[in-house]
Design an enzyme around this catalytic site. Sequence first.
Site, PDB file in Angstrom:
ATOM      1  N   HIS A 169       0.857   5.143   0.831  1.00 32.72           N
ATOM      2  CA  HIS A 169       0.025   6.339   1.699  1.00 32.72           C
ATOM      3  C   HIS A 169       0.290   7.609   0.928  1.00 32.72           C
ATOM      4  O   HIS A 169       1.226   8.045   0.714  1.00 32.72           O
ATOM      5  CB  HIS A 169       0.714   6.568   3.212  1.00 32.72           C
ATOM      6  N   HIS A 225       0.744  -1.282   0.213  1.00 29.41           N
ATOM      7  CA  HIS A 225      -0.001   0.061   0.189  1.00 29.41           C
ATOM      8  C   HIS A 225       0.725   1.304   0.011  1.00 29.41           C
ATOM      9  O   HIS A 225       1.914   1.266   0.656  1.00 29.41           O
ATOM     10  CB  HIS A 225      -0.957  -0.212   1.135  1.00 29.41           C
TER      11      HIS A 225
END
Length: 144
Positions: free
Chosen positions: A107, A105
């Site tokens: 951010h 992922h």
Amino acid sequence: MTVLTFDESCIFCKILNKQAPASIIYEDETLMAFLDIRPLNEGHTLVIPKNHYVDIFDIPEDQLSQVHKVVKQVSVAIKKATNSDGISIIQQNGKAANQDIFHFHVHVVPRFEGQKLPSFSALKEVERTKLDDMAKKIRQQLKT
Ligand SMILES: [Zn+2]
């Protein structure tokens, strides 16, 4: 995209499967962007591939490119929606790097002049209604 791989113990895979709630900003056949439930700042977004890749070492280059194409689009939309002065792109790989969820992922965090960020461990969950309101604001900017 042919086969999607899911890990049943992974919270992001649950979100992708719509088995866990998320305030979604963007979704297509290969990836999703949604608000972090414990944001560093209002508008803090996560961009993830739909396949369960663990980290930078696991994700193929073409998938990584797809993710970062959307990171760019989402960054522009978040900057407008939050009226922030800057954007931090943060991406951790491995326990030693403080990776918390082992599904790749990125951010995307709005930043403000003179403001220091709290540590990830000090963050609290935000109410779903607040997250949904912010997601709506960002989605509007994504369309324009
Ligand atoms: Zn996963």
